[in-house]
Motif scaffolding. Structure first.
Motif: not given
Length: 121
Positions: A38, A54, A56, A70-71, A73-74, A77
């Motif tokens: 990523g 990050e 958005k 931002v979950t 999982d994100k 990562r």
């Protein structure tokens, strides 16, 4: 990804980088890619801490507010990408690594809204 969407994201990242710099952070790198793992939108230094940021960007009235994007999982990562970045740049700084989020909302009229949340992961 469409050219318009790519342009919207780039504009949001420009606003985010400016906001981070205005708050005293030093932007080290933008759009750092790590193969199939990523991309980190912005890598910055905040004192002795490394910040993986990050960004958005959404238009006003979009389905989801950018700060909700931002979950877990994100976040995982982003932490893995931060580890790869530090490995390729000499190791983690003494202040450790933090994941931040910058949410940009572009209204139909008027100035954009830029929110910075520190330590989201």
């Amino acid at each position: 990804m469409s050219t318009a969407r790519r342009g919207l994201g780039r504009y949001g990242e420009d606003l985010a980088a400016r906001r981070l710099a205005e708050s005293g952070m030093t932007v080290l790198e933008r759009n750092w890619r790590c193969g199939r793992f990523g991309e980190i939108d912005i890598v910055a230094r905040d004192g002795d801490a490394l910040v993986v940021c990050e960004v958005k960007t959404r238009r006003d009235g979009a389905f989801q507010h950018p700060m909700a994007a931002v979950t877990p999982d994100k976040a995982r990562r982003l932490l893995a990408l931060a580890e790869r970045w530090t490995q390729s740049h000499g190791g983690a700084p003494p202040g450790g690594v933090r994941v931040d989020l910058v949410g940009v909302v572009l209204p139909r009229r008027g100035a954009p809204s830029v929110e910075h949340a520190r330590g989201v992961a």
